[in-house]
Design an enzyme around this catalytic site. Structure first.
Site, PDB file in Angstrom:
ATOM      1  N   ASN A   1      -6.446  17.899 -45.486  1.00 16.51           N
ATOM      2  CA  ASN A   1      -7.114  18.033 -44.192  1.00 16.51           C
ATOM      3  C   ASN A   1      -6.126  18.211 -43.033  1.00 16.51           C
ATOM      4  OD1 ASN A   1      -9.577  17.586 -45.484  1.00 16.51           O
ATOM      5  ND2 ASN A   1      -9.337  15.373 -45.303  1.00 16.51           N
TER       6      ASN A   1
ATOM      7  N   LYS B   1      -8.664  17.581 -51.578  1.00 13.33           N
ATOM      8  CA  LYS B   1      -8.625  17.867 -50.140  1.00 13.33           C
ATOM      9  C   LYS B   1      -7.229  17.794 -49.528  1.00 13.33           C
ATOM     10  CE  LYS B   1     -11.667  17.995 -47.550  1.00 13.33           C
ATOM     11  NZ  LYS B   1     -12.919  17.445 -47.082  1.00 13.33           N
TER      12      LYS B   1
ATOM     13  N   ASN C   1       0.815  -1.220   0.000  1.00 16.37           N
ATOM     14  CA  ASN C   1       0.000   0.000   0.000  1.00 16.37           C
ATOM     15  C   ASN C   1       0.847   1.268   0.000  1.00 16.37           C
ATOM     16  OD1 ASN C   1      -1.996  -1.869   0.152  1.00 16.37           O
ATOM     17  ND2 ASN C   1      -2.684  -1.352   2.223  1.00 16.37           N
TER      18      ASN C   1
ATOM     19  N   GLU D   1      -6.826  18.503 -35.680  1.00 18.61           N
ATOM     20  CA  GLU D   1      -8.152  17.928 -35.381  1.00 18.61           C
ATOM     21  C   GLU D   1      -8.044  16.831 -34.324  1.00 18.61           C
ATOM     22  OE1 GLU D   1     -10.289  16.682 -38.937  1.00 18.61           O
ATOM     23  OE2 GLU D   1      -9.457  18.396 -39.985  1.00 18.61           O
TER      24      GLU D   1
ATOM     25  N   GLN E   1      -6.115   0.799  -7.461  1.00 20.23           N
ATOM     26  CA  GLN E   1      -5.351   0.199  -8.554  1.00 20.23           C
ATOM     27  C   GLN E   1      -5.786   0.775  -9.909  1.00 20.23           C
ATOM     28  OE1 GLN E   1      -4.100  -3.975  -8.298  1.00 20.23           O
ATOM     29  NE2 GLN E   1      -5.384  -4.344 -10.072  1.00 20.23           N
TER      30      GLN E   1
ATOM     31  N   SER F   1      -7.823  13.041 -48.831  1.00 20.97           N
ATOM     32  CA  SER F   1      -9.055  12.276 -48.756  1.00 20.97           C
ATOM     33  C   SER F   1      -8.947  11.111 -49.738  1.00 20.97           C
ATOM     34  CB  SER F   1     -10.221  13.189 -49.126  1.00 20.97           C
ATOM     35  OG  SER F   1     -11.292  12.424 -49.618  1.00 20.97           O
TER      36      SER F   1
ATOM     37  N   LYS G   1      -4.002   3.878 -12.336  1.00 18.51           N
ATOM     38  CA  LYS G   1      -2.797   3.869 -13.177  1.00 18.51           C
ATOM     39  C   LYS G   1      -3.062   4.051 -14.664  1.00 18.51           C
ATOM     40  CE  LYS G   1      -0.722   1.223  -9.687  1.00 18.51           C
ATOM     41  NZ  LYS G   1      -2.027   1.414  -8.996  1.00 18.51           N
TER      42      LYS G   1
ATOM     43  N   HIS H   1     -16.618  36.903 -30.890  1.00 15.75           N
ATOM     44  CA  HIS H   1     -17.749  36.185 -31.505  1.00 15.75           C
ATOM     45  C   HIS H   1     -17.394  35.628 -32.887  1.00 15.75           C
ATOM     46  CE1 HIS H   1     -20.210  38.232 -28.398  1.00 15.75           C
ATOM     47  NE2 HIS H   1     -19.432  39.266 -28.691  1.00 15.75           N
TER      48      HIS H   1
ATOM     49  N   TYR I   1      -6.384   2.390   2.461  1.00 13.66           N
ATOM     50  CA  TYR I   1      -6.227   1.858   1.107  1.00 13.66           C
ATOM     51  C   TYR I   1      -7.394   0.955   0.728  1.00 13.66           C
ATOM     52  CZ  TYR I   1      -4.595  -0.674  -2.957  1.00 13.66           C
ATOM     53  OH  TYR I   1      -4.510  -1.213  -4.222  1.00 13.66           O
TER      54      TYR I   1
HETATM   55  N1  ARG Z   1      -1.487  -3.370  -7.379  1.00 14.66           N
HETATM   56  C1  ARG Z   1      -1.941  -2.676  -6.215  1.00 14.66           C
HETATM   57  C2  ARG Z   1      -2.341  -1.250  -6.622  1.00 14.66           C
HETATM   58  O1  ARG Z   1      -2.032  -0.857  -7.688  1.00 14.66           O
HETATM   59  C3  ARG Z   1      -0.861  -2.615  -5.195  1.00 14.66           C
HETATM   60  C4  ARG Z   1      -1.360  -2.476  -3.804  1.00 14.66           C
HETATM   61  C5  ARG Z   1      -2.155  -3.641  -3.432  1.00 14.66           C
HETATM   62  N2  ARG Z   1      -2.433  -3.692  -2.031  1.00 14.66           N
HETATM   63  C6  ARG Z   1      -3.367  -4.522  -1.533  1.00 14.66           C
HETATM   64  N3  ARG Z   1      -3.542  -4.499  -0.278  1.00 14.66           N
HETATM   65  N4  ARG Z   1      -4.100  -5.309  -2.297  1.00 14.66           N
HETATM   66  O2  ARG Z   1      -2.971  -0.511  -5.883  1.00 14.66           O
END
Ligand code: ARG
Length: 464
Positions: free
Chosen positions: A292, A290, A117, A297, A329, A284, A332, A163, A324
């Site tokens: 583009n 064209k 954690n 974009e 998780q 195109s 990420k 505008h 936690y």
């Molecule tokens: N892979 C977990 C995360 O990204 C790591 C921590 C997991 N801890 C746990 N007590 N399950 O958060």
């Protein structure tokens, strides 16, 4: 980086009477994406191990073994040789297992006094700090590209818009310096966010701290953190720093999107203000004529996913009790994708800006056709004593007359102009020209070419 299929049992399996199903294993594992944290996980482990040696929990031999093993794993990772195993769930277990295979018992001692954690919270902060530093370099490059173009076009006149209707003349350099200001604030926001990213969670352990005699300040110094997270429960659960980063990132993309939108508009043959080199455009498959502006974009479009990532993390946090929870998780993938999107967009923007081909004649013509100096005529009358409201009215009538005759205000003969106010004399033509108009806005923040050059010089001095 590759996947191994040699089965291993989960590090926590001692407590359980049956293994998790394959589906649950796949559902709960983060290794397919968190492998990116590997170098930072190793960095954090090296600092943790050094501290454990300092406080006498590890021996010199343990530390030497851990350093050798982690060094080899890092080399494997960098060479693309590191293999991960889904059974080992995440990058933390995968590295710990690999270490233990290499160095034996010392590998099993590394996790003393910490938890995944506080480990994952530390890894994400180290990773994000590194990402912020890289993004700052890219913002800087984009700003320098804008400064160069702004300086080259400090005298190039175009209509400024409100505008999306031609309003008053500005210089193209002034317009580009407005973009530059947006990116300056983005850089400031990232620098501010970095301060809160740069705190050490390690030592919080699972949630309550640890009974080992750890030295958190030592680890913070080793890892270049400005200090430690002050509360263990908060340390393992806080993801504000990531949300803050995504908010700053969403603003960066919002800015790039607005700039892209202007590039797209300016490039339509209707405007014809600029052209972009072919390498930033596509054709195109059906319409041969064209060209583009795909790159701007797409940049505008990618803003959507950035906003999505911000909302994803806000939503992820909103119902979480301390401390936690596995929900975290999910922080990420949005973060990783946000950094990739920002880095790619900024790099390509910095590459595109020097390539902008300016059609100065078209810009100038648009400013003329738009009666862009009407305000200047009103100001001229005010300076001669007419109350502003009356001046506004007189000029509006003059514009209507010019429009009917299909000419610019400056093309109306003096007699015709005097019909709207007898305060008008020969000197009016100096203010009705585009150059007269932009030169007159000669104060800090104004569009006069001298002010644009001064603004460029100020930013250059600050960038060093
Ligand atoms: N892979 C977990 C995360 O990204 C790591 C921590 C997991 N801890 C746990 N007590 N399950 O958060």
């Amino acid at each position: 980086m590759s996947q191994s299929d040699t089965p291993t049992s989960a590090a926590w399996s001692g407590r359980f009477s049956e293994p998790v199903s394959e589906r649950v294993k796949r559902y709960t594992a983060s290794i397919p994406f968190d492998w990116r944290l590997a170098p930072f996980d190793i960095q954090g482990s090296l600092a943790h191990a050094a501290m454990l040696r300092e406080v006498g929990v590890l021996t010199d031999q343990d530390l030497a073994d851990i350093r050798r093993g982690l060094g080899e794993i890092l080399a494997d990772f960098e060479a693309g040789r590191f293999t991960w195993n889904l059974d080992d769930e995440d990058i933390h277990f995968n590295i710990e297992r690999a270490l233990t295979r290499k160095v034996g018992d010392a590998g099993k001692r590394l996790h003393t006094g910490r938890s995944r954690n506080d480990q994952v919270a530390t890894d994400v902060r180290l990773w994000l700090r590194h990402a912020i530093d890289r993004l700052q370099e890219l913002i800087r490059a984009a700003r320098i590209a804008l400064l160069n173009q702004a300086e080259a076009h400090a005298d190039t006149v175009m209509p400024g818009f409100t505008h999306l209707q031609a309003a008053q003349p500005v210089t193209f350099g002034h317009h580009l310096m407005a973009w530059q200001e947006m990116l300056t604030r983005d850089a400031e926001r990232l620098a501010d966010c970095r301060k809160r990213v740069n705190r050490l969670p390690l030592g919080a352990a699972a949630l309550a701290g640890t009974s080992y005699p750890i030295d958190r300040e030592f680890v913070a110094r080793e890892l270049g953190f400005d200090g430690v997270c002050e509360n263990s429960l908060d340390a393992v659960s806080d993801r504000d720093f990531a949300i803050e980063f995504l908010a700053a990132g969403a603003l960066i993309m919002t800015h790039l999107s607005r700039m892209s939108e202007e590039l797209v508009i300016w490039m339509t043959p209707r405007f014809g203000f600029i052209d972009l080199p072919d390498r930033f455009c596509t054709g195109s498959s059906i319409m041969p004529q064209k060209k583009n502006p795909d790159v701007p974009e797409l940049m505008r479009g990618k803003t959507g996913r950035m906003n999505g990532h911000l909302i994803a993390l806000l939503t992820l946090m909103k119902g979480q009790p301390l401390a936690y929870n596995k929900d975290n998780q999910e922080d990420k993938e949005p973060l990783f994708d946000a950094v990739d999107t920002l880095a790619d967009s900024l790099a390509i923007f910095a590459e595109m800006v020097p390539g902008i081909v300016v059609r100065a004649e078209r810009m100038r013509q648009a400013a003329v056709e738009g009666f862009a100096t009407a305000t200047d005529l009103a100001d001229y009358l005010v300076k001669k004593g007419l109350p502003f409201r009356e001046a506004h009215e007189a000029v509006a009538r003059a514009v209507r007359a010019a429009e009917q005759q299909g000419c610019d205000l400056a093309d109306l003969p003096l007699d015709a102009l005097r019909a709207f106010s007898d305060l008008i004399t020969e000197d009016v033509y100096a203010v009705l020209t585009l150059e007269g108009s932009i030169q007159a806005r000669n104060h800090i923040g104004g569009t006069a070419p001298a002010q644009v050059r001064a603004a460029v010089a100020r930013v250059r001095a600050r960038l060093g």
